[in-house]
Design a protein around this motif. Structure first.
Motif, short mmCIF file in Angstrom:
data_model
loop_
_atom_site.label_atom_id
_atom_site.label_comp_id
_atom_site.label_asym_id
_atom_site.label_seq_id
_atom_site.Cartn_x
_atom_site.Cartn_y
_atom_site.Cartn_z
N LEU A 1 0.83 -1.20 0.00
CA LEU A 1 0.00 0.00 0.00
C LEU A 1 0.87 1.25 0.00
O LEU A 1 0.49 2.27 -0.58
N LEU A 2 2.01 1.17 0.68
CA LEU A 2 2.96 2.28 0.76
C LEU A 2 4.37 1.69 0.74
O LEU A 2 4.70 0.87 1.59
N VAL A 3 5.17 2.10 -0.24
CA VAL A 3 6.49 1.50 -0.42
C VAL A 3 7.40 1.76 0.78
O VAL A 3 8.10 0.86 1.25
N HIS A 4 7.40 2.98 1.29
CA HIS A 4 8.18 3.30 2.48
C HIS A 4 7.20 3.52 3.63
O HIS A 4 6.75 4.64 3.87
N GLY A 5 6.86 2.43 4.31
CA GLY A 5 5.84 2.52 5.34
C GLY A 5 6.07 1.56 6.48
O GLY A 5 5.52 0.46 6.52
N ALA A 6 6.89 1.98 7.44
CA ALA A 6 7.18 1.16 8.61
C ALA A 6 6.19 1.47 9.74
O ALA A 6 5.70 2.59 9.86
N ASP A 7 5.92 0.48 10.56
CA ASP A 7 5.09 0.63 11.75
C ASP A 7 3.70 1.18 11.42
O ASP A 7 3.24 2.16 12.01
N PRO A 8 2.99 0.58 10.46
CA PRO A 8 1.73 1.17 10.01
C PRO A 8 0.60 1.05 11.04
O PRO A 8 0.38 0.00 11.63
N TRP A 9 -0.10 2.16 11.21
CA TRP A 9 -1.29 2.18 12.06
C TRP A 9 -2.46 2.67 11.24
O TRP A 9 -2.41 3.75 10.66
N MET A 10 -3.51 1.87 11.16
CA MET A 10 -4.73 2.27 10.47
C MET A 10 -5.89 2.17 11.44
O MET A 10 -6.01 1.22 12.20
N TYR A 11 -6.75 3.20 11.39
CA TYR A 11 -7.90 3.27 12.30
C TYR A 11 -9.14 3.60 11.49
O TYR A 11 -9.14 4.55 10.69
N LYS A 12 -10.20 2.82 11.67
CA LYS A 12 -11.48 3.09 11.01
C LYS A 12 -12.37 3.86 11.96
O LYS A 12 -12.73 3.37 13.04
N HIS A 13 -12.74 5.09 11.57
CA HIS A 13 -13.54 5.94 12.43
C HIS A 13 -15.02 5.56 12.32
O HIS A 13 -15.44 4.86 11.39
N GLU A 14 -15.81 6.07 13.23
CA GLU A 14 -17.24 5.75 13.27
C GLU A 14 -18.00 6.26 12.04
O GLU A 14 -19.09 5.78 11.73
N ASP A 15 -17.43 7.26 11.35
CA ASP A 15 -18.07 7.76 10.13
C ASP A 15 -17.65 6.99 8.88
O ASP A 15 -18.06 7.34 7.77
N HIS B 1 4.74 -5.48 13.28
CA HIS B 1 4.27 -4.16 13.72
C HIS B 1 3.00 -3.74 12.98
O HIS B 1 3.01 -2.95 12.05
N ASN B 2 1.89 -4.25 13.46
CA ASN B 2 0.65 -4.21 12.69
C ASN B 2 -0.46 -3.44 13.39
O ASN B 2 -0.35 -3.02 14.54
N SER B 3 -1.57 -3.30 12.67
CA SER B 3 -2.83 -2.83 13.23
C SER B 3 -3.95 -3.63 12.57
O SER B 3 -3.70 -4.40 11.63
N PHE B 4 -5.17 -3.46 13.07
CA PHE B 4 -6.31 -4.21 12.55
C PHE B 4 -7.45 -3.26 12.22
O PHE B 4 -7.71 -2.31 12.96
N VAL B 5 -8.16 -3.52 11.10
CA VAL B 5 -9.35 -2.75 10.75
C VAL B 5 -10.39 -3.66 10.14
O VAL B 5 -10.07 -4.73 9.62
N LYS B 6 -11.64 -3.20 10.20
CA LYS B 6 -12.73 -3.86 9.50
C LYS B 6 -12.82 -3.32 8.08
O LYS B 6 -12.45 -2.17 7.80
N SER B 7 -13.35 -4.14 7.17
CA SER B 7 -13.61 -3.70 5.81
C SER B 7 -14.69 -2.60 5.83
O SER B 7 -15.38 -2.42 6.84
#
Length: 315
Positions: free
Chosen positions: A9-23, A253-259
């Motif tokens: 998703l991102l070529v230079h992307g260490a320690d990725p954090w993704m968050y799905k907001h309520e909207d 070094h991950n995070s979790f999100v819903k589709s």
């Protein structure tokens, strides 16, 4: 014919954090070292092409002026918070986790206020927060037992999103061979996942520049006392690790999100495509994961880059 995407998703992307907001918006951060950048998109796979803003540039000197690592954005009590690791340019003993607060509904607007550093018992990195039964908890990788090992996972209760109270409890120390690769004994990058009455603490093990950087797992019942280390059961081997066949090394070094439609679970992580290439070549990847019959996460095998993958459902 289904729509597909390819990693990274991102070529230079260490320690990725993704968050799905309520909207339904997805927010995304990675280690940028000298600043904090925030991305936003309405989907997972095009996050790097979404809205982007530099939300924080540190002073040239001071306790949080250097080595800004592993930022995470959270939404707590209708305010935005970003937790990030930084130090003064010195060694591990000066490393702390800092907090920014933004009261605006849109985190791309308003002012990010420096709330200082978290009052952890030990120097450390990779701070994260989670809520359980009305209480807020803080997890981080602390250097409490150095030089026996590099870092271990600690947890503490929070009075508010920037202040801890009470003991910092040791939950996981790197003692098994799979946690000792790359020249140091490391547990870091804690993140919480919940399912079927269980709380899972997923963490990264070994050094991030090693091919053998991998994910470990602690499991606790949501009814148990989270602050009691005996409540957490550690899986004896990695739950997500390198694939020689797929040429994926050092996944972690991950995070979790819903589709977007909430029906699928996705892991967002970094990995390296060339054996021995080291931490400078970490890129952000995404893939769907499932659950076994006991309700435990099944992360499978990291997929190769450039392999077409069905986009998350609802995207």
């Amino acid at each position: 014919m289904s729509k597909t995407f390819v990693n990274p998703l991102l070529v230079h992307g260490a320690d990725p954090w993704m968050y799905k907001h309520e909207d339904g918006s997805y927010y995304f951060m990675v280690t940028r070292r000298n600043r904090l950048d925030l991305w936003r998109s309405d989907n997972i796979t095009n996050i790097a092409n979404g809205d982007k803003k530099t939300i924080w540039i540190p002073e040239e000197t001071g306790i949080n002026s250097n080595n800004l690592w592993a930022p995470e954005i959270h939404y707590i009590n209708k305010k935005w918070y970003v937790y990030y690791t930084a130090n003064d340019g010195g060694g591990d003993s000066t490393r702390k986790i800092f907090v920014l607060e933004n009261e605006e509904e849109d985190p791309f607007e308003g002012t990010w206020t420096d709330k200082g550093f978290i009052n952890t018992e030990y120097a450390g990195l990779d701070g994260t927060v989670f809520e359980h039964m009305g209480s807020l908890f803080f997890l981080y990788a602390g250097y409490g037992h150095f030089p026996e090992y590099g870092s271990a996972i600690y947890m503490a209760k929070m009075i508010n999103p920037w202040t801890l109270e009470g003991e910092n409890v040791l939950l996981s120390a790197p003692t098994d061979p799979w946690e000792l690769q790359g020249g140091m004994a490391i547990n870091e990058g804690p993140v919480i996942l919940k399912n079927n009455g269980k709380i899972f603490l997923v963490f990264s093990a070994s050094t991030c520049w090693s091919d053998d950087y991998s994910l470990g797992l602690l499991t606790c019942s949501e009814q148990d006392n989270l602050m009691n280390p005996k409540s957490w059961i550690k899986t004896e081997s990695p739950v997500f690790q390198k694939s020689l066949e797929n040429e994926v090394f050092g996944p972690g070094h991950n995070s979790f999100v819903k589709s977007p439609d909430g029906k699928e679970d996705w892991i967002i992580y970094h990995a390296i495509s060339v054996s021995g290439a080291g931490s400078a070549h970490r890129s952000t990847r995404a893939q769907k994961f499932g659950w076994d019959e006991q309700g435990n996460p099944d992360f499978g095998i990291p997929v190769p880059i450039d392999q077409p993958i069905d986009v998350p459902s609802g995207e």
